[in-house]
Design a protein around this motif. Sequence first.
Motif, PDB file in Angstrom:
ATOM      1  N   LYS A   1     -45.694 -61.200 -12.337  1.00 39.31           N
ATOM      2  CA  LYS A   1     -45.752 -62.654 -12.488  1.00 39.31           C
ATOM      3  C   LYS A   1     -44.391 -63.247 -12.872  1.00 39.31           C
ATOM      4  CE  LYS A   1     -48.278 -66.387 -14.650  1.00 39.31           C
ATOM      5  NZ  LYS A   1     -49.375 -66.783 -15.510  1.00 39.31           N
ATOM      6  N   ASP A   2     -43.708 -62.650 -13.860  1.00 39.12           N
ATOM      7  CA  ASP A   2     -42.418 -63.201 -14.280  1.00 39.12           C
ATOM      8  C   ASP A   2     -41.378 -63.050 -13.175  1.00 39.12           C
ATOM      9  OD1 ASP A   2     -42.449 -60.394 -14.805  1.00 39.12           O
ATOM     10  OD2 ASP A   2     -40.748 -60.608 -16.163  1.00 39.12           O
ATOM     11  N   GLU A   3     -41.484 -61.999 -12.385  1.00 39.90           N
ATOM     12  CA  GLU A   3     -40.555 -61.821 -11.270  1.00 39.90           C
ATOM     13  C   GLU A   3     -40.801 -62.883 -10.194  1.00 39.90           C
ATOM     14  OE1 GLU A   3     -39.490 -57.117 -11.070  1.00 39.90           O
ATOM     15  OE2 GLU A   3     -41.491 -57.695 -10.377  1.00 39.90           O
ATOM     16  N   LYS A   4     -42.052 -63.269 -10.006  1.00 45.21           N
ATOM     17  CA  LYS A   4     -42.362 -64.313  -9.022  1.00 45.21           C
ATOM     18  C   LYS A   4     -41.713 -65.636  -9.429  1.00 45.21           C
ATOM     19  CE  LYS A   4     -46.590 -62.199  -7.344  1.00 45.21           C
ATOM     20  NZ  LYS A   4     -48.044 -62.286  -7.227  1.00 45.21           N
ATOM     21  N   LEU A   5     -41.742 -65.932 -10.727  1.00 47.74           N
ATOM     22  CA  LEU A   5     -41.067 -67.149 -11.209  1.00 47.74           C
ATOM     23  C   LEU A   5     -39.565 -67.042 -10.997  1.00 47.74           C
ATOM     24  CD1 LEU A   5     -43.053 -67.819 -14.501  1.00 47.74           C
ATOM     25  CD2 LEU A   5     -43.204 -69.082 -12.349  1.00 47.74           C
ATOM     26  N   ASN A   6     -39.012 -65.864 -11.252  1.00 51.31           N
ATOM     27  CA  ASN A   6     -37.581 -65.650 -11.020  1.00 51.31           C
ATOM     28  C   ASN A   6     -37.228 -65.791  -9.542  1.00 51.31           C
ATOM     29  OD1 ASN A   6     -37.052 -65.215 -13.749  1.00 51.31           O
ATOM     30  ND2 ASN A   6     -37.292 -62.999 -13.588  1.00 51.31           N
ATOM     31  N   LEU A   7     -38.123 -65.333  -8.664  1.00 51.33           N
ATOM     32  CA  LEU A   7     -37.887 -65.488  -7.225  1.00 51.33           C
ATOM     33  C   LEU A   7     -37.827 -66.963  -6.841  1.00 51.33           C
ATOM     34  CD1 LEU A   7     -40.185 -62.659  -5.877  1.00 51.33           C
ATOM     35  CD2 LEU A   7     -37.697 -62.779  -5.624  1.00 51.33           C
TER      36      LEU A   7
ATOM     37  N   GLY B   1     -24.301 -78.887  -4.164  1.00 47.90           N
ATOM     38  CA  GLY B   1     -23.350 -78.890  -5.261  1.00 47.90           C
ATOM     39  C   GLY B   1     -23.949 -78.735  -6.645  1.00 47.90           C
ATOM     40  N   TYR B   2     -25.250 -78.414  -6.735  1.00 44.79           N
ATOM     41  CA  TYR B   2     -25.889 -78.277  -8.041  1.00 44.79           C
ATOM     42  C   TYR B   2     -25.749 -76.876  -8.625  1.00 44.79           C
ATOM     43  CZ  TYR B   2     -27.879 -82.821  -6.991  1.00 44.79           C
ATOM     44  OH  TYR B   2     -28.035 -84.145  -6.681  1.00 44.79           O
ATOM     45  N   TYR B   3     -25.686 -75.872  -7.767  1.00 39.78           N
ATOM     46  CA  TYR B   3     -25.564 -74.484  -8.216  1.00 39.78           C
ATOM     47  C   TYR B   3     -24.469 -73.786  -7.424  1.00 39.78           C
ATOM     48  CZ  TYR B   3     -30.108 -75.098 -10.472  1.00 39.78           C
ATOM     49  OH  TYR B   3     -31.130 -75.547 -11.261  1.00 39.78           O
ATOM     50  N   GLU B   4     -23.979 -72.687  -8.008  1.00 45.53           N
ATOM     51  CA  GLU B   4     -22.986 -71.864  -7.339  1.00 45.53           C
ATOM     52  C   GLU B   4     -23.340 -70.399  -7.590  1.00 45.53           C
ATOM     53  OE1 GLU B   4     -18.290 -72.183  -7.049  1.00 45.53           O
ATOM     54  OE2 GLU B   4     -18.953 -71.703  -9.083  1.00 45.53           O
ATOM     55  N   PHE B   5     -23.331 -69.611  -6.515  1.00 48.70           N
ATOM     56  CA  PHE B   5     -23.611 -68.186  -6.667  1.00 48.70           C
ATOM     57  C   PHE B   5     -22.582 -67.579  -7.604  1.00 48.70           C
ATOM     58  CE2 PHE B   5     -22.730 -63.793  -5.471  1.00 48.70           C
ATOM     59  CZ  PHE B   5     -23.969 -63.238  -5.730  1.00 48.70           C
ATOM     60  N   ASP B   6     -23.054 -66.701  -8.507  1.00 48.41           N
ATOM     61  CA  ASP B   6     -22.164 -66.084  -9.489  1.00 48.41           C
ATOM     62  C   ASP B   6     -22.013 -64.585  -9.217  1.00 48.41           C
ATOM     63  OD1 ASP B   6     -20.515 -65.845 -11.694  1.00 48.41           O
ATOM     64  OD2 ASP B   6     -22.133 -65.919 -13.164  1.00 48.41           O
ATOM     65  N   PHE B   7     -23.113 -63.829  -9.257  1.00 48.25           N
ATOM     66  CA  PHE B   7     -23.028 -62.383  -9.058  1.00 48.25           C
ATOM     67  C   PHE B   7     -24.414 -61.799  -8.810  1.00 48.25           C
ATOM     68  CE2 PHE B   7     -24.034 -62.958 -13.493  1.00 48.25           C
ATOM     69  CZ  PHE B   7     -24.868 -61.895 -13.813  1.00 48.25           C
ATOM     70  N   PHE B   8     -24.440 -60.548  -8.346  1.00 48.97           N
ATOM     71  CA  PHE B   8     -25.665 -59.767  -8.263  1.00 48.97           C
ATOM     72  C   PHE B   8     -25.688 -58.830  -9.462  1.00 48.97           C
ATOM     73  CE2 PHE B   8     -25.095 -60.750  -3.724  1.00 48.97           C
ATOM     74  CZ  PHE B   8     -26.373 -61.181  -3.400  1.00 48.97           C
ATOM     75  N   ASP B   9     -26.845 -58.736 -10.145  1.00 52.63           N
ATOM     76  CA  ASP B   9     -26.937 -57.802 -11.267  1.00 52.63           C
ATOM     77  C   ASP B   9     -27.188 -56.384 -10.752  1.00 52.63           C
ATOM     78  OD1 ASP B   9     -29.714 -57.519 -10.780  1.00 52.63           O
ATOM     79  OD2 ASP B   9     -30.270 -58.906 -12.390  1.00 52.63           O
ATOM     80  N   GLU B  10     -27.306 -55.432 -11.688  1.00 53.85           N
ATOM     81  CA  GLU B  10     -27.443 -54.027 -11.313  1.00 53.85           C
ATOM     82  C   GLU B  10     -28.721 -53.732 -10.531  1.00 53.85           C
ATOM     83  OE1 GLU B  10     -29.248 -54.833 -15.200  1.00 53.85           O
ATOM     84  OE2 GLU B  10     -27.193 -55.122 -14.543  1.00 53.85           O
TER      85      GLU B  10
ATOM     86  N   GLY C   1     -29.839 -55.853  -8.233  1.00 48.05           N
ATOM     87  CA  GLY C   1     -29.706 -56.568  -6.973  1.00 48.05           C
ATOM     88  C   GLY C   1     -30.168 -58.016  -6.999  1.00 48.05           C
ATOM     89  N   TRP C   2     -30.491 -58.537  -8.179  1.00 42.10           N
ATOM     90  CA  TRP C   2     -30.939 -59.925  -8.286  1.00 42.10           C
ATOM     91  C   TRP C   2     -29.727 -60.855  -8.334  1.00 42.10           C
ATOM     92  CZ3 TRP C   2     -36.121 -61.738  -9.015  1.00 42.10           C
ATOM     93  CH2 TRP C   2     -37.083 -60.733  -8.960  1.00 42.10           C
ATOM     94  N   PRO C   3     -29.713 -61.895  -7.501  1.00 45.98           N
ATOM     95  CA  PRO C   3     -28.608 -62.854  -7.532  1.00 45.98           C
ATOM     96  C   PRO C   3     -28.702 -63.771  -8.752  1.00 45.98           C
ATOM     97  CG  PRO C   3     -30.219 -63.515  -5.883  1.00 45.98           C
ATOM     98  CD  PRO C   3     -30.687 -62.203  -6.453  1.00 45.98           C
TER      99      PRO C   3
END
Length: 118
Positions: A51-57, A70-79, A81-83
């Motif tokens: 459930k919490d992953e679905k919210l993150n998706l 212009g509201y968000y900017e990609f920063d990095f992928f975590d270990e 693989g989540w952006p």
Amino acid sequence: MSRDEQLKIRWEAVVTILSNQFADGETLDLDAIIYLIGVQELGQLNRTFKKDEKLNLMHIAICRLLEPYGYYEFDFFDEEGWPHYQIKEQLPPLKAGEQSVLMKDAIVNYFLEKELIK
């Protein structure tokens, strides 16, 4: 054709294509389409999400969809693989209908970019 009419036609095309592909013809709503975009952006297609992953998706999808505005900017992928995104500019206060139009416009533009629709 007005911009509103074009958005309506393109939105209906996106809903029809995705509903036929992922919901056996049942009509997907805005949240379901945002969720699908999140799964697409994560790229981990063949797994079950908690459930919490679905919210993150959905958060990933919203960030990705609003990045060109212009509201968000990609920063990095975590270990795992989540952006991750950074907030560049706060969204202005929007009424519910305005939020819906913004998200539909962003989704249509996303699928134009992906060449799902024309």
